[in-house]
Scaffold this active site. Structure first.
Site, PDB file in Angstrom:
ATOM      1  N   ILE A  87     -17.278  17.455 -18.940  1.00  0.00           N
ATOM      2  CA  ILE A  87     -18.646  18.018 -19.264  1.00  0.00           C
ATOM      3  C   ILE A  87     -19.570  19.076 -19.532  1.00  0.00           C
ATOM      4  O   ILE A  87     -19.713  19.509 -17.697  1.00  0.00           O
ATOM      5  CB  ILE A  87     -20.513  16.734 -19.019  1.00  0.00           C
ATOM      6  CG1 ILE A  87     -19.367  15.535 -19.020  1.00  0.00           C
ATOM      7  CG2 ILE A  87     -21.402  17.416 -19.386  1.00  0.00           C
ATOM      8  CD1 ILE A  87     -19.450  14.980 -20.516  1.00  0.00           C
ATOM      9  N   GLY A 132     -21.584  22.274 -14.880  1.00  0.00           N
ATOM     10  CA  GLY A 132     -20.322  21.243 -15.712  1.00  0.00           C
ATOM     11  C   GLY A 132     -20.301  19.999 -14.231  1.00  0.00           C
ATOM     12  O   GLY A 132     -20.225  19.790 -13.675  1.00  0.00           O
ATOM     13  N   LYS A 133     -19.312  19.023 -15.007  1.00  0.00           N
ATOM     14  CA  LYS A 133     -18.573  18.402 -13.861  1.00  0.00           C
ATOM     15  C   LYS A 133     -17.868  17.679 -15.106  1.00  0.00           C
ATOM     16  O   LYS A 133     -17.195  17.189 -15.981  1.00  0.00           O
ATOM     17  CB  LYS A 133     -19.496  17.073 -13.867  1.00  0.00           C
ATOM     18  CG  LYS A 133     -19.684  16.553 -12.681  1.00  0.00           C
ATOM     19  CD  LYS A 133     -19.733  17.118 -11.468  1.00  0.00           C
ATOM     20  CE  LYS A 133     -19.935  16.425 -10.312  1.00  0.00           C
ATOM     21  NZ  LYS A 133     -20.437  17.373  -9.119  1.00  0.00           N
ATOM     22  N   GLY A 134     -16.980  16.484 -14.272  1.00  0.00           N
ATOM     23  CA  GLY A 134     -15.333  15.808 -14.146  1.00  0.00           C
ATOM     24  C   GLY A 134     -15.117  15.051 -14.130  1.00  0.00           C
ATOM     25  O   GLY A 134     -15.787  14.850 -12.771  1.00  0.00           O
ATOM     26  N   ASP A 173     -14.621  16.698  -5.477  1.00  0.00           N
ATOM     27  CA  ASP A 173     -15.457  16.098  -5.623  1.00  0.00           C
ATOM     28  C   ASP A 173     -15.386  14.883  -5.120  1.00  0.00           C
ATOM     29  O   ASP A 173     -14.400  14.403  -5.023  1.00  0.00           O
ATOM     30  CB  ASP A 173     -15.898  15.626  -7.057  1.00  0.00           C
ATOM     31  CG  ASP A 173     -17.431  15.407  -7.110  1.00  0.00           C
ATOM     32  OD1 ASP A 173     -18.743  15.815  -7.079  1.00  0.00           O
ATOM     33  OD2 ASP A 173     -17.801  13.961  -7.878  1.00  0.00           O
TER      34      ASP A 173
END
Ligand code: GLU
Length: 460
Positions: A87, A132-134, A173
């Site tokens: 994202i 952002g993040k995934g 993360d």
């Protein structure tokens, strides 16, 4: 224990607090949805300031939401299909930035929420990145090392068209680490034909031998400690001798525990996914971290003293407690550093602390937050408390870009400077808007984002 998905209690964005923007953008009405909750927190800060409607709706949705499904050959020869996400929430301040996680509960709304928090975290500490993040929906503990590597390389290949050293820069993360970043960077460099130092910047949190920064591994825990050291004297709690409870003992909290202990704090209770322990005389987080790394959790740590037959062993005096007893442990500072949405009204009602510092992202539901606020607990929100990780990621990216290496002292000094200024910025916003610290931290970040939208304007 801490890895279980909490069943959410009816919470959060209540009818009266539901912003009209939710309906305009067709948000789900489920008040327990993490993304709705996170946007709700952002919009309540926006409502205190003169922020144009266009900026609010832009920030209420991510720019890009990508879901990928990719096959991986498992050790038994069979193929398994994995679901991954990336994202990209916002890039008005710079390239998208944020980690990717491996966890069996990864889902679209949670990743969207975590990506939004990255935009606000970077804006609050004033580093030139967006959010952002995934993630990949998988329990990494069930994979062999070979499978973990193949999942990582296929995930990288699946999203490689959207990441890049100046486009979108992932990092570790929950459930991912430096080794996984090395595989990710290697795959990106080989498949993009850019085997140079510049392409190394595609991820941060790499091993120090492969372009990583000194101090990145401990950075989030260091940042939590820096913010506490800056803010606690103002709350009347001396760091020397203060009592701390840690919820979670992964990378972030094991470092926060060790650093706070070295600063003179007493860590009196710790819980992770394998169990909970307590010692009113203080738990030695250095020995607990070494034990936990070797045994994949803290369970059994208390037996070490008997096993070695030594009454002076570091685990001497440690007793096993229940999850409920951990929450009820009276302390100065409670640090949730595990998963999101763990502190709900039930847990908040049990908690007996003066300060809660959010080392994890979104560990507390809005309803849990209200219970804590009514009890007079000072909540230091995640976008401030855990911004140390991405700040040192920025230092790593800068070092890669300029082909220099900073020493540990330099990293620590610069990190401290960023964290202290961010804490003061949030406190000043609290005065300006007469609100709680979470809303103030969002407002301080929004001021910066709003200014940049104002000067850049909206294309075309
Ligand atoms: N995953 C970390 C966070 O949530 C670090 C992100 C980064 O270093 O880009 O802040």
């Amino acid at each position: 224990m801490t890895t279980a998905t909490p069943t959410t209690e009816s919470t959060a964005v209540t009818e009266e607090s539901r912003d009209a923007i939710f309906d305009e953008l067709g948000f789900p009405t489920d008040p327990d949805n993490l993304y709705t909750q996170t946007v709700g927190q952002m919009l309540s800060a926006a409502s205190l300031m003169d922020l144009p409607h266009r900026t609010r709706i832009i920030l209420a949705q991510p720019k890009n939401e990508v879901i990928v499904n990719f096959p991986v050959r498992m050790d038994d020869g069979n193929f398994r299909l994995f679901k991954g996400y990336r994202i990209q929430h916002n890039n008005v301040l710079g390239p998208y930035k944020g980690g990717f996680r491996y966890h069996e509960h990864v889902n679209l709304d949670d990743v969207k929420s975590l990506a939004l928090l990255m935009t606000f975290k970077c804006a609050l500490v004033r580093i030139p990145f967006g959010g952002g993040k995934g993630g990949v929906k998988v329990n990494p503990r069930t994979l062999s090392e070979g499978e973990l590597q193949r999942v990582t390389r296929r995930y990288c290949a699946a999203i490689s068209h959207m990441v890049g050293p100046d486009q979108d820069i992932p990092a570790p993360d929950v459930g991912t680490n430096a080794q996984i970043m090395a595989w990710f960077a290697d795959t990106y460099m080989l498949s993009s034909g850019q085997a140079d130092n510049n392409a190394l910047r595609v991820v941060t949190g790499k091993p120090v031998s492969f372009g990583g920064s000194t101090g990145r591994e401990k950075a989030t825990g260091q940042g939590v400690s820096d913010v506490l050291a800056e803010m606690l004297p103002g709350i009347g709690i001396p760091v020397q001798g203060m009592t701390v409870v840690l919820l979670g003992f992964g990378n972030v909290n094991s470092w926060a525990g060790r650093i706070l202990q070295d600063m003179g704090a007493k860590i009196i209770a710790v819980m992770d996914h394998t169990g909970a322990i307590r010692n009113d005389d203080g738990i030695d987080c250095h020995s607990l971290a070494a034990y936990s790394e070797k045994h994949f959790g803290i369970r059994g740590y208390e037996k070490q003293a008997t096993a070695t037959g030594s009454g002076t062993h570091a685990s001497h005096g440690v007793e096993v407690i229940s999850e409920e007893e951990l929450y009820k442990t009276s302390c100065d500072v409670f640090i949730p550093g595990a998963l999101e949405q763990m502190i709900q009204p039930k847990q908040a009602a049990m908690m007996d602390c003066k300060v809660m510092a959010e080392a994890a992202n979104a560990p507390c539901t809005p309803a849990g937050d209200r219970v804590l606020r009514d009890k007079g607990v000072e909540v230091i929100p995640a976008i401030l408390a855990n911004a140390g990780g991405v700040t040192v990621s920025y230092f790593e990216w800068l070092q890669n870009k300029s082909c220099v290496t900073w020493d540990g002292e330099h990293v620590d000094r610069e990190l401290n400077r960023h964290m202290v200024i961010a804490a003061r910025r949030a406190l000043a916003a609290r005065e300006r808007y007469s609100c709680d610290l979470r809303t103030a931290a969002f407002a301080a970040a929004l001021e910066h984002l709003g200014d940049v939208y104002e000067v850049r304007g909206i294309f075309p």
